[in-house]
Design a protein around this motif. Sequence first.
Motif, PDB file in Angstrom:
ATOM      1  N   ASN B  40       0.825  -1.210   0.000  1.00 52.42           N
ATOM      2  CA  ASN B  40       0.000   0.000   0.000  1.00 52.42           C
ATOM      3  C   ASN B  40       0.858   1.259   0.000  1.00 52.42           C
ATOM      4  O   ASN B  40       0.574   2.211  -0.734  1.00 52.42           O
ATOM      5  CB  ASN B  40      -0.926   0.009   1.213  1.00 52.42           C
ATOM      6  CG  ASN B  40      -2.065  -0.970   1.060  1.00 52.42           C
ATOM      7  OD1 ASN B  40      -2.343  -1.416  -0.042  1.00 52.42           O
ATOM      8  ND2 ASN B  40      -2.702  -1.310   2.152  1.00 52.42           N
ATOM      9  N   VAL B  77      -5.356   3.076  -3.065  1.00 57.60           N
ATOM     10  CA  VAL B  77      -4.896   2.471  -1.828  1.00 57.60           C
ATOM     11  C   VAL B  77      -6.055   2.328  -0.845  1.00 57.60           C
ATOM     12  O   VAL B  77      -6.144   1.332  -0.128  1.00 57.60           O
ATOM     13  CB  VAL B  77      -3.739   3.302  -1.230  1.00 57.60           C
ATOM     14  CG1 VAL B  77      -3.391   2.816   0.157  1.00 57.60           C
ATOM     15  CG2 VAL B  77      -2.528   3.218  -2.122  1.00 57.60           C
ATOM     16  N   ILE B  81      -6.897  -1.099   1.023  1.00 56.85           N
ATOM     17  CA  ILE B  81      -6.871  -1.353   2.466  1.00 56.85           C
ATOM     18  C   ILE B  81      -8.103  -2.158   2.884  1.00 56.85           C
ATOM     19  O   ILE B  81      -8.014  -3.145   3.617  1.00 56.85           O
ATOM     20  CB  ILE B  81      -6.822  -0.007   3.240  1.00 56.85           C
ATOM     21  CG1 ILE B  81      -5.497   0.716   2.986  1.00 56.85           C
ATOM     22  CG2 ILE B  81      -6.972  -0.256   4.733  1.00 56.85           C
ATOM     23  CD1 ILE B  81      -5.461   2.115   3.563  1.00 56.85           C
TER      24      ILE B  81
END
Lengths: 964, 116
Positions: B40, B77, B81
């Motif tokens: 990430n 990102v 997540i």
Amino acid sequence: MLLLLILLPFVGALIAAFMPAHARNREAWFAALIALSGLLLTFSQYPVIAEGLSLRQEIRWFTAIDLNLVFRLDGLAWLFTALIQGICLLVVVYARYYMSPKDPVPRFFAFLLAFMGAMQGIVLSGNLIQLVMFWELTSLTSFLLIGYWHHRPDARRGARMAFTVTAFGGLCLFIGVLLLGHVAGSYDLDQVRQASTVIQAHPWYLAIVLLVAIGALSKSAQFPFHFWLPHAMAAPTPVSAFLHSATMVKAGIFLLMLLWPVLAGTPEWTWIIGTAGVCTMLVGAFLAIFQHDLKGLLAYSTISHLGLIVCLLGIGTPLAMVAAIFHTLNHAIFKASLFMAVGIIDHESGSRDMRALSGLRHVLPYTATLAIVASAAMAGVPLLNGFLSKEMFFAEALLVGSSSNWWMSAAAVLMGIFGVAYSLRFIQVFFGPVQTVKANPHEPPRWMRFPVEFLVLCCFVVGVLPELSIGPVLHGAAQSVLGQALPAYSLAIWHGVNLPLVMSVLAFVGGISFYFWLSRYCQLHQRDRVPLLHRLNGKAAYETTMLILAASAARLERQLSTRRLQPQLIWMILAGLAASIWLLSAWPTLSVSWPNDTLSLAFALLWLVGCSCAIAAAWQAKFHRLAALILVGGTGIATSVTFLWLSAPDLALTQLMVETVTTVLLLLGLRWLPARIAAKKLDLQASARDRLRRIRDLIIAISAGTALAVISYIILRQPDNATLSRFYLEKAIPEGGGSNVVNLLLVDYRSLDTLGEIAVLSIVALTVYALLRRFRPAIESIKIPPQQRNPLDPAYSQLPSEQAISGYLQIPGVYLRLLLPIILLVVAYFFLRGHNLPGGGFIAGLIFSVGLIIQYMLSGTAWVEARFKLQPHRWLSFGLVLAALTGAMAWYFDHPFLTTHTLHLDLPLLGKLHLPSAMFFDLGIFAVVVGTTMLILIAIAHQAVRSHRIPGIKTETDTAEERH
Amino acid sequence: MELILATSIGILFASGIWLILRPRSFQVIIGLLLLSYAVNLFLFITGKIQVNRPAFASEAVSFIEGLYADPLPQALVLTAIVIGFATSALYLVVLLGSRGLTGTDHVDGKELEHDE
């Protein structure tokens, strides 16, 4: 209209599949109705066809690569359509009486109709790729039909063999067609047929002919692919009568006729197609004589007749084409009737073995007469339809080569001799003393015989009055293949004494003498092995090939693959490493200036902690799981702070919340993972092998880390390049109606991705839920953990809910309950401001879940669920439906899916309010995130409630129930 | 800062790789968590380092190069997540189920003769 011709059988198949199992009559009527209405539809189109025109229907789909649904009906297609549906109708009537009440009839009629639909699809396709798809569909449905009696091993084997061979052919055909379409510049059949000169001059021409030929010849059971057809005789007889007389095997013939204007006329075509045809025709006819099974004899005779047609197509003159079409029709008629007659014999006398049957004419007089007439047509006796097309074949065979080259004529006569011989062999069961397997055979029901009678009548009518009965149809079909170059031909019975007639007479005399010679001197009726050709065993070759293929695939799998996780991961990482090294070495201008960094001490400290946590977690994860989990959390916090530092507040919030939820999740999981005992306690020493492995892994890990670090650094040091961000930032306010571009990206710019993502989330959540429903915990961890069993602990005697209300957790309990409404307010705040400031559906959903989870953690599952029934499944479905509906609303306003619109409202009290439609989408995201998180966590948490239901162990729910 | 961040990504990645090559299933899940941080962050830095420049468009200021952080990697990102959480949960359940069914926490479901 044309589409209807294809859809009708498929829809019918679907309906037939769901009809009750014992309603034989109703299903047969239904199937017959479908076939009949198709037939009527076809005939209603005849006036158009009769004028030499063709119908065309096009449904545009993927025009960019020329992939459209195109249906066309010309003379040839009309002939085949009528043939397919007509024979199907007769077969359905016949099957009604043939199938036993014990057979699952719905399946039979459903497959039969689906097969008919697939055949119609081939015949009516105007696009080559579409044609191949229907082609494969016929392979599939014929597989199902041949293997209809799947309890019988021979049916399974036969079906598999037929499928393997024809599907292999189909694959070749597909490649051939792709090449053909590429060369012609279009997959549209009408355009391909105009590009004949281009195709024949192209270097790929030979490859195309070969591939198309393999496809067509394997379908039509031509040498050397002929061996599957006799084994497909394990199918019920109506299936054989339908598939192996008029349809499945004729699909190859149809394809060759269809592509004849494109591919034929070259020496390559003549050699490939002609040779295959001649070989098949002779081998098939010869083998047919020596069969003992009636259906086997018919199968080989079918192969031989198909060979004759293919041979005619190979000869390639226009007259040969007329003969080929004519013989296709004739063969379908007499062969279908013969198959049905064999079915009757089998049904009534109990056997198909010619050694066990004789004298059937005494017990089955009508059937015997019909079968004898049909086999006379097969042998080519004058006044029957087989005679006419065979005469035409002889005439064409004479024309091949020059006057000195007579091998083709010889082959034709030889084939005629064999044909007469096996026809005699076939009718021999009707003569001699009565001998059957079943006692008291008698004539079948009236309507079982009707299809045979009708077809035999056709043989007769066509044989006596060819010009009147079949002339116009044949003319139309031939014209659609040959175009304007239709030769003059005459369908008369008597052409005077000419060479073809002499050949016919020769064939008859030769065939009769050959048959009697064989039965006198070669023990024809007893011998098990075919003379001369018994080594030509296609089946054995096929089985050997399959065995070798399977064995080598297994060997390859053993050598190249592993089921163990670690080797797979190692190879993956090494491949990634190699790729990155290659990438780095290939980087053209690697101008990385050494840092003139402003070293931020705080940032360095942050990552000192983060990295230490990561390394420590890596070190401790084996024996100290809880410690590792906490350490990973530390790294997560460092990551979150980094996001915040580097201008990504949305990410920081999300990371923080996910961190919390993940930790709770893993804590719940740890409960079910029995402890590992440290090697030190057990006094174990790692072996040399283990040490070596660890060193290897360490080297891999460090090099992978270094590679990523270097790449990251290079990326960071690269000068800014123009990215997409400018577009997003500029359009955010005017078109998106919000200023938080990250949130806009999720709910507006790239909302289709997000829709997919929430779908994935829901799927994962449901998978977790499903997996946990059958969850068996490790035996060691079933008992209540020792920490909760210590009698000295005052909490020992209390339930979790009591601990939170009146026990040692009373004060946190009050706080947390008080916190819940505040958390909900925070959720609303983050959700509403998401369009302009950090927040949005993802973050709000996660915060909401965390708020609920802490209630669960403190007060226990039973207490929370007694007061608040959260149904995560409903949240999931609500969220998905809402998001999809919001997207679909755009259609209502004639915009593409998921177009957003912002509504500006002026409300009293609240003042100006802008309400983007993306907000409803975001609400959907919110619901899905809450549903996913809660479904997963509650499912794991419920294991504690579930597993304790073991005799002798009291659980919270049990006690609660007792109290009520 | 670039140097620190790049090194840290490397260290997280190396720790993660080391862990996913271990034979115990819990080690692998911790490794996956560390790997997802590293990846990430790696995705995130394709937008370069920007301090105090969140990607909030404003009506007052017209677009100026370098005034805002790049929102695109951030959005990618963010979804990564959340998906990462879901896959960890899935892996956890498989891990627990495998431990219960096979009686071992080896990733292959059976102890090998020469294994740690």
